[in-house]
Design an enzyme around this catalytic site. Sequence first.
Site, PDB file in Angstrom:
ATOM      1  N   GLY A  72     -53.570 -12.190  44.962  1.00  0.00           N
ATOM      2  CA  GLY A  72     -52.955 -13.387  45.524  1.00  0.00           C
ATOM      3  C   GLY A  72     -52.783 -13.208  47.020  1.00  0.00           C
ATOM      4  N   GLY A  73     -52.362 -14.255  47.663  1.00  0.00           N
ATOM      5  CA  GLY A  73     -52.141 -14.211  49.098  1.00  0.00           C
ATOM      6  C   GLY A  73     -50.832 -13.514  49.449  1.00  0.00           C
ATOM      7  N   ALA A  74     -50.573 -13.417  50.739  1.00  0.00           N
ATOM      8  CA  ALA A  74     -49.328 -12.837  51.214  1.00  0.00           C
ATOM      9  C   ALA A  74     -48.147 -13.648  50.686  1.00  0.00           C
ATOM     10  CB  ALA A  74     -49.311 -12.801  52.738  1.00  0.00           C
ATOM     11  N   GLY A 134     -46.031 -13.576  45.392  1.00  0.00           N
ATOM     12  CA  GLY A 134     -45.271 -13.106  44.242  1.00  0.00           C
ATOM     13  C   GLY A 134     -46.006 -12.093  43.389  1.00  0.00           C
ATOM     14  N   SER A 167     -46.551  -8.821  43.597  1.00  0.00           N
ATOM     15  CA  SER A 167     -45.877  -7.550  43.275  1.00  0.00           C
ATOM     16  C   SER A 167     -44.779  -7.747  42.238  1.00  0.00           C
ATOM     17  CB  SER A 167     -45.298  -6.908  44.539  1.00  0.00           C
ATOM     18  OG  SER A 167     -46.334  -6.420  45.360  1.00  0.00           O
ATOM     19  N   THR A 173     -49.278   3.097  47.676  1.00  0.00           N
ATOM     20  CA  THR A 173     -50.277   3.425  48.696  1.00  0.00           C
ATOM     21  C   THR A 173     -49.741   3.227  50.110  1.00  0.00           C
ATOM     22  OG1 THR A 173     -51.201   1.197  48.667  1.00  0.00           O
ATOM     23  CG2 THR A 173     -52.195   2.817  47.173  1.00  0.00           C
ATOM     24  N   ALA A 174     -48.593   2.555  50.233  1.00  0.00           N
ATOM     25  CA  ALA A 174     -48.017   2.261  51.558  1.00  0.00           C
ATOM     26  C   ALA A 174     -47.484   3.527  52.212  1.00  0.00           C
ATOM     27  CB  ALA A 174     -46.898   1.239  51.433  1.00  0.00           C
ATOM     28  N   HIS A 211     -38.796  -2.934  48.139  1.00  0.00           N
ATOM     29  CA  HIS A 211     -39.559  -2.798  46.889  1.00  0.00           C
ATOM     30  C   HIS A 211     -38.863  -1.806  45.956  1.00  0.00           C
ATOM     31  CE1 HIS A 211     -43.687  -4.709  47.091  1.00  0.00           C
ATOM     32  NE2 HIS A 211     -43.164  -5.046  48.262  1.00  0.00           N
ATOM     33  N   ARG A 253     -35.676  -3.337  44.471  1.00  0.00           N
ATOM     34  CA  ARG A 253     -35.992  -4.361  43.482  1.00  0.00           C
ATOM     35  C   ARG A 253     -36.433  -3.734  42.155  1.00  0.00           C
ATOM     36  NH1 ARG A 253     -40.233  -7.619  45.866  1.00  0.00           N
ATOM     37  NH2 ARG A 253     -41.719  -6.236  44.864  1.00  0.00           N
TER      38      ARG A 253
END
Length: 178
Positions: free
Chosen positions: A9-11, A14, A16, A39-40, A54, A57
Amino acid sequence: MSKSILITGGARSGKSVIAERITERLAAEIQLPPVYIATAQAFDAEMEDRIALHQERRGPEWRTVAEPLNVGQALRDTDGQGPRLLDCLTLWVSNMMHHEREIEAEARALAQAITTQTAPVVLVTNEVGGGIVPENALARRFRDEAGRVNQIIAQACEELYLAVAGYPLKVKPNDIEI
């Protein structure tokens, strides 16, 4: 119970959150805690904040494995320990470009690893082809590489969803033969 799902999906679509909920449901089904393969990398304060949001959450029941490059190995190392959420392939492509890795070969190796897993795998990636053509060569290369990786991984996964405004649209499987 093996299952492989790609969420794109795009930025801010939703994707994640959708992937986290799917992974949590899979964890409840097999009664093993979820594993988050990240991976971040936090190279600045803004990215540190994103990573912290993240983590908050997801909650404490998630185990995090930080792996910016060798994601196929991370999947193999965590197989059988619970469903895994690999977030995200787009950052992985960026990491590989930075480290001058052979991206298509790495993507094919990841696709192979996905097909051999015994525990569920959910992967997140950005849909990069819906906007305008980037104006510089590096950005065009990134878009092209990410698009190719998405196609390779989507082919390896059993299910594919497109996130739109926080809602998943099932793309694969479908009844159209390509």
